[in-house]
Design an enzyme around this catalytic site. Structure first.
Site, PDB file in Angstrom:
ATOM      1  N   SER A 122       0.795  -1.225   0.000  1.00 51.94           N
ATOM      2  CA  SER A 122       0.000   0.000   0.000  1.00 51.94           C
ATOM      3  C   SER A 122       0.830   1.278   0.000  1.00 51.94           C
ATOM      4  O   SER A 122       0.425   2.268  -0.604  1.00 51.94           O
ATOM      5  CB  SER A 122      -0.994   0.005   1.164  1.00 51.94           C
ATOM      6  OG  SER A 122      -0.328  -0.222   2.379  1.00 51.94           O
ATOM      7  N   HIS A 176       1.285   4.833   4.387  1.00 53.46           N
ATOM      8  CA  HIS A 176       0.363   5.328   3.361  1.00 53.46           C
ATOM      9  C   HIS A 176       0.655   6.786   3.011  1.00 53.46           C
ATOM     10  O   HIS A 176       0.822   7.121   1.833  1.00 53.46           O
ATOM     11  CB  HIS A 176      -1.078   5.202   3.834  1.00 53.46           C
ATOM     12  CG  HIS A 176      -1.560   3.794   3.953  1.00 53.46           C
ATOM     13  ND1 HIS A 176      -2.820   3.486   4.395  1.00 53.46           N
ATOM     14  CD2 HIS A 176      -0.963   2.610   3.692  1.00 53.46           C
ATOM     15  CE1 HIS A 176      -2.987   2.172   4.391  1.00 53.46           C
ATOM     16  NE2 HIS A 176      -1.863   1.622   3.983  1.00 53.46           N
TER      17      HIS A 176
END
Length: 185
Positions: A122, A176
């Site tokens: 991610s 992230h």
């Protein structure tokens, strides 16, 4: 990259499970103690590990959607560089935000098992999002309303992920956000 992630997941599954912490560490998860001991390869290998099938599917969906856009605009070699740079950078920032500020003695004497570990694509995928957002902003005079609409969609997607990450446990928000920023850069 999708095939590599699936292959690595199969290795995880066969060798002890994708949710087994010891197996994840053995296969290269972001393991702060290991990194502190010089196992810097974990900063890359963790981007190809996933914790459970849902984690894999969600990351591969994002990679399929945004990876294709980036690869189309930047071509394969630049796409790979963006992906790897964002993945490694997000792992570094995630590491720095946690155990990097804890002494080796505290890490060694950790009484909670292996301590914090991380895995997943991610951070790299958010890097692709950030890169695509920068591309859209730079080319908004040429792309017009399409750029604006895509930027709004990216903003909504990032907002939803930040809100979900703030309410769910075991989500590496630092990875992230830093992936997004590094990709944008």
């Amino acid at each position: 990259i999708i095939i590599l992630n699936i292959f690595y997941f199969l290795i995880q599954t066969v060798s002890g499970g994708s949710t087994n912490t010891v197996n994840l560490v053995r296969l290269g998860a972001k393991f702060d103690y290991g990194i502190a001991q010089g196992e810097y390869w974990r900063l890359l290998s963790a981007t190809f590990l996933h914790i459970g099938i849902i984690h894999l599917i969600l990351n591969l969906a994002g990679l399929f959607i945004f990876g294709r856009l980036i690869e189309k605009e930047f071509l394969r070699i630049r796409y790979m560089i963006i992906y790897l740079f964002s993945g490694i950078s997000s792992s570094i920032f995630s590491y720095w935000s946690g155990s990097a500020f804890i002494s080796i003695e505290e890490l060694t004497n950790c009484n909670q098992g292996l301590g914090s570990i991380g895995a997943g694509a991610s951070g790299a995928i958010f890097g692709l999002l950030g890169c695509y957002a920068a591309f859209l902003m730079i080319n908004k005079s040429v792309l017009g309303a399409n750029a604006r609409d895509s930027l709004i969609s990216i903003g909504i997607l990032v907002f939803m992920n930040v809100v979900y990450g703030a309410t769910a446990s075991n989500i590496d928000q630092v990875a992230h956000v830093s992936g997004l920023i590094c990709g944008f850069a």
